[in-house]
Design an enzyme around this catalytic site. Structure first.
Site, PDB file in Angstrom:
ATOM      1  CE  LYS A  91      -2.247  -0.786   3.723  1.00 28.22           C
ATOM      2  NZ  LYS A  91      -1.789  -1.991   4.248  1.00 28.22           N
ATOM      3  NE  ARG A 128      -4.280  -0.470   9.926  1.00 24.75           N
ATOM      4  CZ  ARG A 128      -3.391   0.271   9.451  1.00 24.75           C
ATOM      5  NH1 ARG A 128      -3.159   1.115   8.729  1.00 24.75           N
ATOM      6  NH2 ARG A 128      -2.034  -0.479   9.765  1.00 24.75           N
ATOM      7  NE  ARG A 183       7.310  -2.229   5.979  1.00 21.56           N
ATOM      8  CZ  ARG A 183       5.942  -1.924   6.190  1.00 21.56           C
ATOM      9  NH1 ARG A 183       4.995  -1.670   5.111  1.00 21.56           N
ATOM     10  NH2 ARG A 183       5.407  -1.976   7.287  1.00 21.56           N
ATOM     11  NE  ARG A 243       6.112   0.584  10.245  1.00 19.19           N
ATOM     12  CZ  ARG A 243       4.813   0.485   9.456  1.00 19.19           C
ATOM     13  NH1 ARG A 243       4.826   0.963   8.381  1.00 19.19           N
ATOM     14  NH2 ARG A 243       3.892   0.057  10.059  1.00 19.19           N
ATOM     15  NE  ARG A 281       2.018  -3.750  11.441  1.00 24.34           N
ATOM     16  CZ  ARG A 281       2.957  -3.639  10.456  1.00 24.34           C
ATOM     17  NH1 ARG A 281       3.920  -4.070  10.888  1.00 24.34           N
ATOM     18  NH2 ARG A 281       2.753  -2.917   9.367  1.00 24.34           N
TER      19      ARG A 281
HETATM   20  P1  AMP Z   1       0.703   1.331   8.807  1.00 23.76           P
HETATM   21  O1  AMP Z   1       1.842   2.348   8.570  1.00 23.76           O
HETATM   22  O2  AMP Z   1      -0.737   1.616   8.008  1.00 23.76           O
HETATM   23  O3  AMP Z   1       0.840  -0.019   8.929  1.00 23.76           O
HETATM   24  O4  AMP Z   1       0.276   1.852  10.455  1.00 23.76           O
HETATM   25  C1  AMP Z   1       1.171   1.369  11.684  1.00 23.76           C
HETATM   26  C2  AMP Z   1       0.292   1.433  12.879  1.00 23.76           C
HETATM   27  O5  AMP Z   1      -0.324   2.720  13.081  1.00 23.76           O
HETATM   28  C3  AMP Z   1      -0.730   0.405  12.908  1.00 23.76           C
HETATM   29  O6  AMP Z   1      -0.533  -0.894  13.190  1.00 23.76           O
HETATM   30  C4  AMP Z   1      -1.858   0.941  13.806  1.00 23.76           C
HETATM   31  O7  AMP Z   1      -1.280   0.782  15.303  1.00 23.76           O
HETATM   32  C5  AMP Z   1      -1.686   2.559  13.630  1.00 23.76           C
HETATM   33  N1  AMP Z   1      -2.485   2.975  12.614  1.00 23.76           N
HETATM   34  C6  AMP Z   1      -2.285   3.433  11.581  1.00 23.76           C
HETATM   35  N2  AMP Z   1      -3.557   3.649  10.651  1.00 23.76           N
HETATM   36  C7  AMP Z   1      -4.584   3.425  11.621  1.00 23.76           C
HETATM   37  C8  AMP Z   1      -5.999   3.586  11.489  1.00 23.76           C
HETATM   38  N3  AMP Z   1      -6.586   3.958  10.530  1.00 23.76           N
HETATM   39  N4  AMP Z   1      -6.717   2.999  12.456  1.00 23.76           N
HETATM   40  C9  AMP Z   1      -6.316   2.708  13.798  1.00 23.76           C
HETATM   41  N5  AMP Z   1      -4.934   2.567  13.951  1.00 23.76           N
HETATM   42  C10 AMP Z   1      -3.978   2.837  12.702  1.00 23.76           C
END
Ligand code: AMP
Length: 223
Positions: A13, A88, A132, A165, A176
């Protein structure tokens, strides 16, 4: 144009949404990037979000929705945007519809024009996340196997040192993925019912996936 990129962690993504935003000249909005920046800067938002991110859980919906509302009110979103990692949960999608779906666009496709679902099996997600590397300065991602940076350990765009990360570690990745299956995957049905979902095979090369995503956006725009 308002787009959502939906898919499990590791489906690509981040890479694809940055590229789509550039090609379509719309804003790229990654809720994960905004939250990570807030954690680094030690803001109130960062303090609220930190433990959820570290454990691979979701930050509460009301925190996310307020943050997104503020972000889309900025000038760079006037031509549209692509959401990467938002919504999400079903409540997040419903809030998005109720806040953005009303007004002149109501009854005309709602808050979002197209949802692009990047379909990838769980095993491939785990493998991709393990390789990654991310640039903490601009959020750009690389993969040591399939999409390495030009110079080892350095961001192609800003030259910053790449990091892995914390939440890409094996234990957190499993959580996750579990959270994705339970809370985010139901959004596929939600947007399918609304006739706004395109499924894209995310196991192919980044260029092939990008071409398919762009095609779906352009077909959707004609429909
Ligand atoms: P990502 O970079 O999109 O994988 O997001 C990393 C982390 O940020 C996720 O595992 C969540 O803890 C938090 N996060 C990001 N976007 C959301 C969202 N829309 N709703 C809730 N938590 C989020």
């Amino acid at each position: 144009m308002r787009l959502v990129l939906l898919g499990p962690p590791g489906s690509g993504k981040g890479t694809q949404s940055v590229r789509l935003a550039g090609t379509l000249a719309i804003a790229h909005i990654s809720t994960g990037d905004i939250l990570r920046a807030a954690v680094r800067e030690g803001t109130e938002l960062g303090r609220k979000a930190e433990s959820f991110i570290r454990q691979g859980g979701l930050v509460p919906d009301e925190v996310i929705v307020g943050m997104v509302e503020e972000r889309i009110a900025r000038a760079d979103c006037s031509r549209g945007f692509i959401f990467d990692g938002f919504p999400r949960t079903i409540p997040q999608a419903e809030m998005l519809e109720s806040r953005l779906g009303a007004g002149p666009r109501a009854g005309n496709g709602g808050a979002i024009d197209r949802v692009l679902y990047m379909d990838l099996d769980e095993e491939s997600c785990v493998r991709r996340l393990a390789g990654r590397w991310t640039c903490p300065a601009d959020g750009r991602t690389y993969n040591q196997f399939s999409q390495p940076p030009k110079a080892a350990g350095k961001c192609d765009r800003c030259g910053g040192a790449l990091v892995q990360r914390e939440d890409d570690r094996v234990g957190t990745v499993k959580n996750r993925l579990k959270v994705y299956l339970e809370q985010t995957r139901p959004l596929i049905g939600f947007y399918e019912k609304a006739g706004r979902l395109n499924r894209v095979d995310a196991s192919r090369t980044p260029d092939q996936v990008f071409a398919e995503l762009l095609n779906a956006v352009r077909q959707g725009a004609k429909a």
